[in-house]
Design a protein around this motif. Structure first.
Motif: not given
Length: 118
Positions: A112-115, A11-25
């Motif tokens: 993964t949920q991003v709100t 959960l992040v406020q408008a204008g904010g940032s997030l970084r998603l990661s995805c690892a393959a194995s």
């Protein structure tokens, strides 16, 4: 078998940032392309960004200039840096990968949920 595991949503406020990661194995011979898709409630899944093995990238018009996709080939991991987030970016984000040679197969992460709150 191949698995994709995503992390970094939240959960992040408008204008904010997030970084998603995805690892393959798993049994990985060649990763041809990796990407991110998203699905908002009541809407179809849509492409966000992709990156191919040579490094070329492609973005949805709605995220150009705000999101950046990158890839660490040594770690079989793809990232999505999301800046200047907007409430309309709220969705479940899915990692996808085209893996295999000479024949390939598409694999998907669990999402993964991003709100983004206004």
């Amino acid at each position: 078998q191949v698995q994709l595991v995503e992390s970094g949503g939240g959960l992040v406020q408008a204008g904010g940032s997030l970084r998603l990661s995805c690892a393959a194995s798993g049994r990985i011979i060649s990763i041809n392309a990796m990407g991110w898709y998203r699905q908002a409630p009541g809407k179809q899944r849509e492409l966000v960004a992709t990156i191919i093995s040579g490094g070329s990238t492609n973005y949805a018009d709605s995220v150009k200039g705000r999101f950046t996709i990158s890839r660490d080939n040594a770690k079989n991991t793809v990232y999505l840096q999301m800046n200047s987030l907007k409430p309309e970016d709220t969705a479940v984000y899915y990692c996808a990968a085209d893996i295999g040679w000479p024949t390939s197969k598409d694999y998907w992460g669990q999402g993964t949920q991003v709100t983004v709150s206004s």
